[in-house]
Design a protein around this motif. Structure first.
Motif, PDB file in Angstrom:
ATOM      1  N   LEU A  69       0.788  -1.368   0.015  1.00  0.00           N
ATOM      2  CA  LEU A  69       0.039   0.059  -0.025  1.00  0.00           C
ATOM      3  C   LEU A  69       0.864   1.104  -0.139  1.00  0.00           C
ATOM      4  O   LEU A  69       0.693   2.281  -0.782  1.00  0.00           O
ATOM      5  N   LEU A  70       1.987   1.245   0.777  1.00  0.00           N
ATOM      6  CA  LEU A  70       2.859   2.529   0.787  1.00  0.00           C
ATOM      7  C   LEU A  70       3.536   2.455  -0.458  1.00  0.00           C
ATOM      8  O   LEU A  70       3.795   3.704  -0.833  1.00  0.00           O
ATOM      9  N   GLY A  71       4.013   1.444  -1.120  1.00  0.00           N
ATOM     10  CA  GLY A  71       4.465   1.502  -2.468  1.00  0.00           C
ATOM     11  C   GLY A  71       3.656   2.193  -3.438  1.00  0.00           C
ATOM     12  O   GLY A  71       3.853   2.895  -4.425  1.00  0.00           O
ATOM     13  N   ILE A  72       2.280   1.777  -3.605  1.00  0.00           N
ATOM     14  CA  ILE A  72       1.351   2.224  -4.487  1.00  0.00           C
ATOM     15  C   ILE A  72       1.299   3.895  -4.213  1.00  0.00           C
ATOM     16  O   ILE A  72       1.177   4.662  -5.105  1.00  0.00           O
ATOM     17  N   LEU A  73       1.085   4.394  -3.106  1.00  0.00           N
ATOM     18  CA  LEU A  73       1.125   5.572  -2.645  1.00  0.00           C
ATOM     19  C   LEU A  73       2.234   6.344  -2.908  1.00  0.00           C
ATOM     20  O   LEU A  73       2.156   7.568  -3.572  1.00  0.00           O
ATOM     21  N   PHE A  74       3.374   5.772  -2.826  1.00  0.00           N
ATOM     22  CA  PHE A  74       4.658   6.489  -3.383  1.00  0.00           C
ATOM     23  C   PHE A  74       4.662   6.614  -4.583  1.00  0.00           C
ATOM     24  O   PHE A  74       5.106   7.850  -5.258  1.00  0.00           O
TER      25      PHE A  74
END
Length: 112
Positions: A69-74
């Motif tokens: 999820l953090l990768g998608i947001l990043f």
């Protein structure tokens, strides 16, 4: 069953966007169009692939992956900003537009 269809959808759509972006980088004529193809499609492609992986991890292993999820947001935040900065630097460095360009909207902004 529903999650399997969603996983397949996100993985296939992500793959489509990544492949179309690669094709756009090869086929487009100038830096600005290539940058657009690389950024827009890779952002959607990577987000789709990561979302498919997130759903797979959730359904098959019961793991909620915060890293995905953090990768998608990043990727959703940084890719458009970096593309804008690269395009702006290319324009300020006098990289020419394509011959088919009809107008230059930044001409007044950068006093050319």
């Amino acid at each position: 069953m529903l999650f399997d269809i969603l996983i397949i959808f996100f993985l296939l759509s992500g793959t489509f966007f990544v492949l179309s972006g690669a094709l756009g980088v090869v086929r487009f004529k100038n830096v600005y169009l290539r940058l657009h193809a690389a950024t827009k499609s890779s952002t959607l492609g990577v987000a789709g692939l990561m979302l498919g992986a997130f759903l797979f991890m959730l359904t098959e292993h019961g793991i909620i992956s915060g890293k995905l999820l953090l990768g998608i947001l990043f990727v959703l935040i940084t890719a458009p900003v970096s593309a804008h900065m690269i395009g702006r630097a290319a324009y300020k460095s006098d990289v020419p537009l394509s011959k088919e360009a009809v107008r230059d909207d930044y001409k007044k902004t950068f006093n050319k």
